[in-house]
Design a protein around this motif. Structure first.
Motif, PDB file in Angstrom:
ATOM      1  N   LEU A 389       8.716   9.800   5.528  1.00 43.68           N
ATOM      2  CA  LEU A 389       7.954  10.654   4.618  1.00 43.68           C
ATOM      3  C   LEU A 389       8.369  10.516   3.158  1.00 43.68           C
ATOM      4  CD1 LEU A 389       7.636  13.912   6.721  1.00 43.68           C
ATOM      5  CD2 LEU A 389       5.790  12.425   5.997  1.00 43.68           C
ATOM      6  N   PRO A 390       9.664  10.542   2.828  1.00 45.86           N
ATOM      7  CA  PRO A 390      10.027  10.479   1.409  1.00 45.86           C
ATOM      8  C   PRO A 390       9.526   9.211   0.733  1.00 45.86           C
ATOM      9  CG  PRO A 390      11.906  11.173   2.737  1.00 45.86           C
ATOM     10  CD  PRO A 390      10.852  10.714   3.689  1.00 45.86           C
ATOM     11  N   MET A 391       9.679   8.065   1.396  1.00 45.92           N
ATOM     12  CA  MET A 391       9.260   6.809   0.797  1.00 45.92           C
ATOM     13  C   MET A 391       7.738   6.713   0.717  1.00 45.92           C
ATOM     14  SD  MET A 391      11.870   5.167  -0.206  1.00 45.92           S
ATOM     15  CE  MET A 391      11.191   3.532  -0.478  1.00 45.92           C
ATOM     16  N   LYS A 392       7.041   7.195   1.733  1.00 44.05           N
ATOM     17  CA  LYS A 392       5.581   7.159   1.697  1.00 44.05           C
ATOM     18  C   LYS A 392       5.031   8.021   0.570  1.00 44.05           C
ATOM     19  CE  LYS A 392       3.479   7.448   5.700  1.00 44.05           C
ATOM     20  NZ  LYS A 392       3.159   7.930   7.053  1.00 44.05           N
ATOM     21  N   GLY A 393       5.711   9.125   0.298  1.00 41.36           N
ATOM     22  CA  GLY A 393       5.279   9.981  -0.799  1.00 41.36           C
ATOM     23  C   GLY A 393       5.411   9.315  -2.150  1.00 41.36           C
ATOM     24  N   LYS A 394       6.354   8.386  -2.265  1.00 38.73           N
ATOM     25  CA  LYS A 394       6.559   7.670  -3.520  1.00 38.73           C
ATOM     26  C   LYS A 394       5.728   6.393  -3.621  1.00 38.73           C
ATOM     27  CE  LYS A 394      11.399   9.136  -3.937  1.00 38.73           C
ATOM     28  NZ  LYS A 394      12.799   8.669  -4.013  1.00 38.73           N
ATOM     29  N   ALA A 395       5.068   6.010  -2.528  1.00 36.51           N
ATOM     30  CA  ALA A 395       4.380   4.716  -2.483  1.00 36.51           C
ATOM     31  C   ALA A 395       3.328   4.599  -3.584  1.00 36.51           C
ATOM     32  CB  ALA A 395       3.733   4.514  -1.115  1.00 36.51           C
ATOM     33  N   ILE A 396       3.274   3.429  -4.207  1.00 34.69           N
ATOM     34  CA  ILE A 396       2.281   3.117  -5.231  1.00 34.69           C
ATOM     35  C   ILE A 396       1.554   1.852  -4.792  1.00 34.69           C
ATOM     36  CG2 ILE A 396       1.890   2.492  -7.641  1.00 34.69           C
ATOM     37  CD1 ILE A 396       4.455   3.993  -8.338  1.00 34.69           C
ATOM     38  N   VAL A 397       0.232   1.908  -4.768  1.00 30.46           N
ATOM     39  CA  VAL A 397      -0.542   0.735  -4.377  1.00 30.46           C
ATOM     40  C   VAL A 397      -1.406   0.278  -5.546  1.00 30.46           C
ATOM     41  CG1 VAL A 397      -0.587   1.484  -1.974  1.00 30.46           C
ATOM     42  CG2 VAL A 397      -2.522   2.025  -3.457  1.00 30.46           C
ATOM     43  N   LEU A 398      -1.738  -0.998  -5.497  1.00 28.92           N
ATOM     44  CA  LEU A 398      -2.626  -1.613  -6.488  1.00 28.92           C
ATOM     45  C   LEU A 398      -3.980  -1.821  -5.823  1.00 28.92           C
ATOM     46  CD1 LEU A 398      -1.707  -4.632  -8.757  1.00 28.92           C
ATOM     47  CD2 LEU A 398      -3.868  -4.576  -7.529  1.00 28.92           C
ATOM     48  N   GLU A 399      -5.011  -1.197  -6.384  1.00 30.84           N
ATOM     49  CA  GLU A 399      -6.337  -1.357  -5.808  1.00 30.84           C
ATOM     50  C   GLU A 399      -6.805  -2.798  -5.983  1.00 30.84           C
ATOM     51  OE1 GLU A 399      -9.037   1.472  -7.440  1.00 30.84           O
ATOM     52  OE2 GLU A 399      -8.370   3.069  -6.096  1.00 30.84           O
ATOM     53  N   HIS A 400      -7.370  -3.379  -4.928  1.00 30.17           N
ATOM     54  CA  HIS A 400      -7.833  -4.757  -4.999  1.00 30.17           C
ATOM     55  C   HIS A 400      -9.049  -4.849  -5.919  1.00 30.17           C
ATOM     56  CE1 HIS A 400      -9.094  -8.775  -3.838  1.00 30.17           C
ATOM     57  NE2 HIS A 400      -7.939  -8.923  -3.200  1.00 30.17           N
ATOM     58  N   PRO A 401      -9.094  -5.858  -6.783  1.00 31.70           N
ATOM     59  CA  PRO A 401     -10.226  -5.950  -7.728  1.00 31.70           C
ATOM     60  C   PRO A 401     -11.582  -6.162  -7.073  1.00 31.70           C
ATOM     61  CG  PRO A 401      -8.798  -7.897  -7.870  1.00 31.70           C
ATOM     62  CD  PRO A 401      -8.072  -6.887  -7.030  1.00 31.70           C
ATOM     63  N   ASP A 402     -11.632  -6.489  -5.762  1.00 32.16           N
ATOM     64  CA  ASP A 402     -12.943  -6.675  -5.135  1.00 32.16           C
ATOM     65  C   ASP A 402     -13.664  -5.357  -4.881  1.00 32.16           C
ATOM     66  OD1 ASP A 402     -11.804  -5.553  -2.848  1.00 32.16           O
ATOM     67  OD2 ASP A 402     -11.794  -7.409  -1.693  1.00 32.16           O
ATOM     68  N   GLY A 403     -12.950  -4.234  -5.034  1.00 32.52           N
ATOM     69  CA  GLY A 403     -13.584  -2.927  -4.955  1.00 32.52           C
ATOM     70  C   GLY A 403     -13.946  -2.446  -3.567  1.00 32.52           C
ATOM     71  N   ARG A 404     -13.573  -3.186  -2.522  1.00 30.61           N
ATOM     72  CA  ARG A 404     -13.904  -2.737  -1.170  1.00 30.61           C
ATOM     73  C   ARG A 404     -13.084  -1.496  -0.823  1.00 30.61           C
ATOM     74  NH1 ARG A 404     -13.469  -7.600   2.957  1.00 30.61           N
ATOM     75  NH2 ARG A 404     -11.841  -8.340   1.530  1.00 30.61           N
ATOM     76  N   GLU A 405     -13.706  -0.563  -0.113  1.00 31.01           N
ATOM     77  CA  GLU A 405     -13.074   0.720   0.186  1.00 31.01           C
ATOM     78  C   GLU A 405     -11.772   0.519   0.956  1.00 31.01           C
ATOM     79  OE1 GLU A 405     -14.088   5.054   2.264  1.00 31.01           O
ATOM     80  OE2 GLU A 405     -15.586   3.443   2.218  1.00 31.01           O
ATOM     81  N   GLY A 406     -10.720   1.094   0.421  1.00 30.68           N
ATOM     82  CA  GLY A 406      -9.422   1.056   1.078  1.00 30.68           C
ATOM     83  C   GLY A 406      -8.679  -0.251   0.938  1.00 30.68           C
ATOM     84  N   HIS A 407      -9.270  -1.257   0.273  1.00 23.99           N
ATOM     85  CA  HIS A 407      -8.638  -2.569   0.154  1.00 23.99           C
ATOM     86  C   HIS A 407      -7.549  -2.514  -0.915  1.00 23.99           C
ATOM     87  CE1 HIS A 407      -9.126  -7.236  -0.181  1.00 23.99           C
ATOM     88  NE2 HIS A 407      -7.968  -6.868   0.315  1.00 23.99           N
ATOM     89  N   VAL A 408      -6.322  -2.786  -0.510  1.00 23.52           N
ATOM     90  CA  VAL A 408      -5.166  -2.726  -1.396  1.00 23.52           C
ATOM     91  C   VAL A 408      -4.714  -4.148  -1.712  1.00 23.52           C
ATOM     92  CG1 VAL A 408      -2.723  -2.078  -1.502  1.00 23.52           C
ATOM     93  CG2 VAL A 408      -4.410  -0.458  -0.616  1.00 23.52           C
ATOM     94  N   GLY A 409      -4.504  -4.417  -3.001  1.00 24.21           N
ATOM     95  CA  GLY A 409      -4.049  -5.738  -3.404  1.00 24.21           C
ATOM     96  C   GLY A 409      -2.556  -5.917  -3.311  1.00 24.21           C
ATOM     97  N   ALA A 410      -1.816  -4.804  -3.381  1.00 31.50           N
ATOM     98  CA  ALA A 410      -0.358  -4.882  -3.294  1.00 31.50           C
ATOM     99  C   ALA A 410       0.208  -3.503  -3.022  1.00 31.50           C
ATOM    100  CB  ALA A 410       0.243  -5.435  -4.588  1.00 31.50           C
TER     101      ALA A 410
END
Length: 435
Positions: A389-410
């Motif tokens: 839980l602690p690490m997931k709360g800090k998680a930062i994702v980069l949205e993928h430039p293709d714009g597909r729903e939920g698609h994470v680039g990193a």
């Protein structure tokens, strides 16, 4: 060792510059000067003074002029914070580009005590009582603070005896800055109560740092034990209450999710009450915690997604979810090493154009990690990484430039999507470092 000296022209930094040969014997030295453009001719005078001193003493100098007020207005932050972000982003750039090992800044014992007082007033918890110290820079290199054991009075005395010139910053007497109010209004009273207050506070800071290390060890050991097996978004109430210092563990788990102290105190009071606890909801800006008879279940609030996003318009240093994020863009060097240090990732700039968006992770997020052909849910990736839980709360994702729903680039800065990877045809690099 190559060391960059951050020199403003004031008494502290000129003391460090004048004594750098003694402080860093044998080091290859150079000076970095920031002109923030906040005091008109006075700022330009500081720059000319430092340039002249370096020329007289045979030290290389790097100078950078900033549009500080405009930067502060654009980002909606204070002038003090803007100046800090700008200078440390530039220092990081210099360390990387000019191959320096560290940047030395002239914070002294008084500055450290002032930081302690400011952190107490902000309510930063035990981590804020550590004061300042040496630390790693985002992207590599060190920040050194060699004067933390030296008082401003000792610096002033040495400078007078040795006739070393310096510039006076007129804003040091201003009451418009919180630090100046403590320096000029509070500390003289401390001196009347205890003439050795700086030495006392310095000793306290060292003890606080030791206590915080102990608390950190306790938390890292205890937090995994309260996660409900198979439910990484749930806290086991019986396991939590079985800990001797459960309120501290609860605070540390929930704080990264944005729950403020009053909400956490209310939840703690409910758990202590011994009464019915099921069906209670506690909210943060982007998350909520719902209690059952045996669990605290964390989930995102569907009403707020915009508040947990950050648009990255171009290279620079940013703050997001309590983390420093350094973004660089540069031509691919011939000797590029694809293996990066921990906390750093690189992408092909043609595949990851500016602007791009960072946010917290959301249920349903997925990516195609580097080297894989198929999708992988971030929830499964967290299991692989053993993130609770602690690490997931800090998680930062980069949205993928293709714009597909939920698609994470990193997932910063642990995994990058295969479609953004650097390839033999890559010409420019985007580098992201999480500090």
């Amino acid at each position: 060792m190559r060391i960059l000296l951050a020199v403003s022209g004031g008494i502290d930094s000129m003391y460090m510059a004048a004594r750098a040969g003694d402080i860093f014997p044998g080091a290859d030295l150079a000076v970095a000067h920031c002109n923030f453009g906040l005091r008109g001719e006075e700022s330009d005078g500081d720059e000319e003074f430092v340039r002249s001193w370096c020329a007289w003493n045979g030290l290389p100098i790097y100078v950078k002029r900033f549009e500080t007020s405009e930067f502060a207005s654009t980002k909606g932050i204070s002038i003090e914070m803007a100046a800090r972000e700008l200078r440390y982003a530039w220092f990081a750039e210099l360390l990387s580009k000019e191959h320096f090992d560290a940047v030395a800044v002239a914070h002294n014992a008084n500055d450290n005590a002032e930081t302690l007082m400011l952190n107490l007033l902000r309510g930063t918890g035990s981590r804020g009582l550590r004061g300042m110290g040496d630390r790693e820079m985002p992207g590599g290199g060190l920040i050194l603070r060699p004067l933390l054991g030296t008082t401003r009075e000792e610096i002033s005395s040495w400078m007078t005896v040795n006739g070393v010139p310096h510039r006076e910053d007129s804003t040091n007497a201003s009451g418009n800055y919180k630090r100046n109010k403590i320096r000029n209004g509070v500390f003289p009273i401390f001196g009347e109560i205890n003439p050795s207050y700086l030495r006392t506070l310095g000793s306290d800071i060292r003890h606080f740092a030791q206590v915080d290390d102990i608390a950190e060890d306790y938390f890292r050991t205890s937090a995994p034990a309260v996660t409900v097996p198979g439910k990484e978004d749930s806290i086991s109430i019986p396991a939590l209450l079985g800990l001797k210092h459960w309120e501290y563990v609860l605070f540390r788990i929930l704080e990264p999710y944005g729950f403020d102290e009053n909400v956490i105190l209310a939840l703690s009071a409910l758990l202590r009450s011994g009464g019915t606890i099921s069906g209670k909801t506690f909210e943060a800006p982007a998350w909520k915690a719902v209690t059952t008879s045996s669990e605290i279940i964390l989930s995102r609030r569907e009403t707020d997604s915009e508040g947990i996003r950050l648009t990255i318009p171009g290279p620079g240093e940013y703050s997001f979810k309590g983390r420093n994020i350094l973004v660089k863009c540069y031509d691919r060097p011939r000797d590029l090493k694809l293996q990066r240090q921990e906390g750093c990732l690189i992408a092909d700039s043609s595949k990851l154009p500016f602007p791009f968006t960072l946010r917290g992770w959301e249920a349903g997020d997925w990516m195609v990690p580097l080297g894989l052909n198929g999708k992988k849910k971030l929830s499964d990736l967290f299991v692989d990484l053993k993130w609770g839980l602690p690490m997931k709360g800090k998680a930062i994702v980069l949205e993928h430039p293709d714009g597909r729903e939920g698609h994470v680039g990193a997932l910063l800065c642990e995994r990058i999507g295969d479609s953004l990877k650097v390839s033999p045809s890559t010409e420019r690099i985007v580098e992201i470092t999480l500090g």
